[in-house]
Design a protein around this motif. Structure first.
Motif, PDB file in Angstrom:
ATOM      1  N   UNK A  94      15.094  11.334  -0.825  1.00  0.00           N
ATOM      2  CA  UNK A  94      15.549  10.372   0.183  1.00  0.00           C
ATOM      3  C   UNK A  94      14.636  10.389   1.403  1.00  0.00           C
ATOM      4  N   UNK A  95      14.176  11.566   1.809  1.00  0.00           N
ATOM      5  CA  UNK A  95      13.255  11.646   2.948  1.00  0.00           C
ATOM      6  C   UNK A  95      11.935  10.970   2.605  1.00  0.00           C
ATOM      7  N   UNK A  96      11.406  11.257   1.424  1.00  0.00           N
ATOM      8  CA  UNK A  96      10.131  10.664   1.016  1.00  0.00           C
ATOM      9  C   UNK A  96      10.247   9.152   0.918  1.00  0.00           C
ATOM     10  N   UNK A  97      11.394   8.670   0.419  1.00  0.00           N
ATOM     11  CA  UNK A  97      11.582   7.228   0.214  1.00  0.00           C
ATOM     12  C   UNK A  97      11.659   6.462   1.523  1.00  0.00           C
ATOM     13  N   UNK A  98      11.858   7.152   2.655  1.00  0.00           N
ATOM     14  CA  UNK A  98      11.858   6.467   3.952  1.00  0.00           C
ATOM     15  C   UNK A  98      10.538   5.725   4.168  1.00  0.00           C
ATOM     16  N   UNK A 103      11.562  -0.957   1.653  1.00  0.00           N
ATOM     17  CA  UNK A 103      12.888  -0.556   2.068  1.00  0.00           C
ATOM     18  C   UNK A 103      13.824  -0.270   0.918  1.00  0.00           C
ATOM     19  N   UNK A 104      13.356  -0.474  -0.316  1.00  0.00           N
ATOM     20  CA  UNK A 104      14.162  -0.199  -1.499  1.00  0.00           C
ATOM     21  C   UNK A 104      13.749   1.130  -2.108  1.00  0.00           C
ATOM     22  N   UNK A 105      14.732   1.854  -2.636  1.00  0.00           N
ATOM     23  CA  UNK A 105      14.395   3.124  -3.270  1.00  0.00           C
ATOM     24  C   UNK A 105      13.725   2.856  -4.610  1.00  0.00           C
ATOM     25  N   UNK A 106      12.526   3.398  -4.775  1.00  0.00           N
ATOM     26  CA  UNK A 106      11.778   3.278  -6.024  1.00  0.00           C
ATOM     27  C   UNK A 106      11.320   4.673  -6.406  1.00  0.00           C
ATOM     28  N   UNK A 107      11.832   5.232  -7.501  1.00  0.00           N
ATOM     29  CA  UNK A 107      11.493   6.620  -7.834  1.00  0.00           C
ATOM     30  C   UNK A 107      10.028   6.832  -8.208  1.00  0.00           C
ATOM     31  N   UNK A 142       6.059  11.507   2.377  1.00  0.00           N
ATOM     32  CA  UNK A 142       6.637  10.279   2.934  1.00  0.00           C
ATOM     33  C   UNK A 142       5.546   9.326   3.412  1.00  0.00           C
ATOM     34  N   UNK A 143       4.539   9.881   4.091  1.00  0.00           N
ATOM     35  CA  UNK A 143       3.430   9.051   4.563  1.00  0.00           C
ATOM     36  C   UNK A 143       2.631   8.484   3.392  1.00  0.00           C
ATOM     37  N   UNK A 144       2.483   9.263   2.325  1.00  0.00           N
ATOM     38  CA  UNK A 144       1.727   8.783   1.169  1.00  0.00           C
ATOM     39  C   UNK A 144       2.456   7.662   0.450  1.00  0.00           C
ATOM     40  N   UNK A 145       3.790   7.697   0.429  1.00  0.00           N
ATOM     41  CA  UNK A 145       4.545   6.580  -0.136  1.00  0.00           C
ATOM     42  C   UNK A 145       4.269   5.309   0.660  1.00  0.00           C
ATOM     43  N   UNK A 146       4.159   5.465   1.962  1.00  0.00           N
ATOM     44  CA  UNK A 146       3.840   4.319   2.814  1.00  0.00           C
ATOM     45  C   UNK A 146       2.479   3.729   2.455  1.00  0.00           C
TER      46      UNK A 146
END
Length: 259
Positions: A94-98, A103-107, A142-146
């Motif tokens: 959940x923290x990483x998905x921020x 804005x949608x959770x994508x595993x 989290x930053x890398x997901x961004x």
């Protein structure tokens, strides 16, 4: 290219930055060093767009970031602050998905980012129960997901990552792991990185380019070989320094004050 140019900042009558500049190139690491109060974190926050300078400007691939919509800026640069507070009992996933731009959770991007920071399998762990080093890597994920390659504007390049003292309060093994991750992200993903580091040995290991700040000014800029020298460090910190060499990398051993 992502650059802060001739930045001036004052607060409560105190000069924080006085014409300081720093640039980040894709696939390269720029490290800010200097004594406490030199303006390192302030320059990083200005570069990130968190603070607006009184003079000077920040340009991201030709555009002044002051003119960019926040959503567009978020797609091009991600920031890991020195201290990140999580107020709720979130899981790691959940923290990483921020950081997900949609804005949608994508595993899928969450799993990719956790693998990059060597935390695969941590998705369902409680963030609050992690060690300090693990939390820091979760924030990096989290930053890398961004900046995930599958994000909407990935055709524009890998983006930029800004890190404010990413190794602070970490043990030696975790510090080396974070530096290794920085080098890997720059080399394999082409991410441009700007980092504030206090440890000069870590700075020499991590950086392609070092910018040395003192009293809000960039007093020296160059490769680790050019900046991590006895003379530059003496001028920067006001102490006698003795720099040695490992293969290809300068290193600093603390010297007694009476020598």
């Amino acid at each position: 290219m992502y650059a802060a140019l001739d930045i001036e900042m004052t607060a409560s009558g105190r000069t924080l930055l006085a014409g300081a500049s720093a640039a980040i190139a894709p696939g390269r690491i720029t490290v800010l060093i200097g004594p406490n109060g030199a303006g390192k974190s302030t320059l990083l926050k200005v570069t990130a767009g968190e603070l607006r300078p009184q003079r000077g400007h920040v340009r991201l691939e030709g555009s002044d970031i002051a003119t960019l919509p926040p959503a567009r800026l978020a797609l091009r640069r991600a920031v890991v602050p020195q201290h990140a507070q999580v107020a709720f009992p979130f899981t790691v996933a959940e923290v990483v998905a921020i950081g997900t731009p949609s804005g949608r959770f994508d595993p899928a991007p969450v799993a990719r980012a956790l693998a990059e920071v060597e935390l695969s399998g941590f998705e369902h762990r409680a963030y609050e129960k992690l060690s300090g080093g693990e939390r820091q890597r979760v924030q990096l994920a989290r930053a890398l997901v961004q900046l995930d390659p599958g994000r909407p504007d990935s055709h524009h390049g890998a983006g930029y990552l800004l890190l404010d003292e990413p190794t602070a309060s970490l043990d030696l093994a975790q510090q080396i792991l974070v530096v290794r991750l920085m080098r890997k992200l720059a080399a394999t993903r082409g991410i441009g990185i700007l980092a504030v580091l206090h440890d000069l040995n870590l700075a020499a290991m991590a950086a392609d380019q070092i910018v040395a700040l003192k009293e809000g000014r960039d007093v020296a800029s160059g490769t680790p070989r050019e900046i991590i020298t006895d003379d530059v460090l003496a001028a920067l910190y006001g102490v006698a320094a003795r720099v040695g060499w490992a293969p290809g990398t300068p290193f600093l051993l603390p010297q007694s004050l009476d020598r």
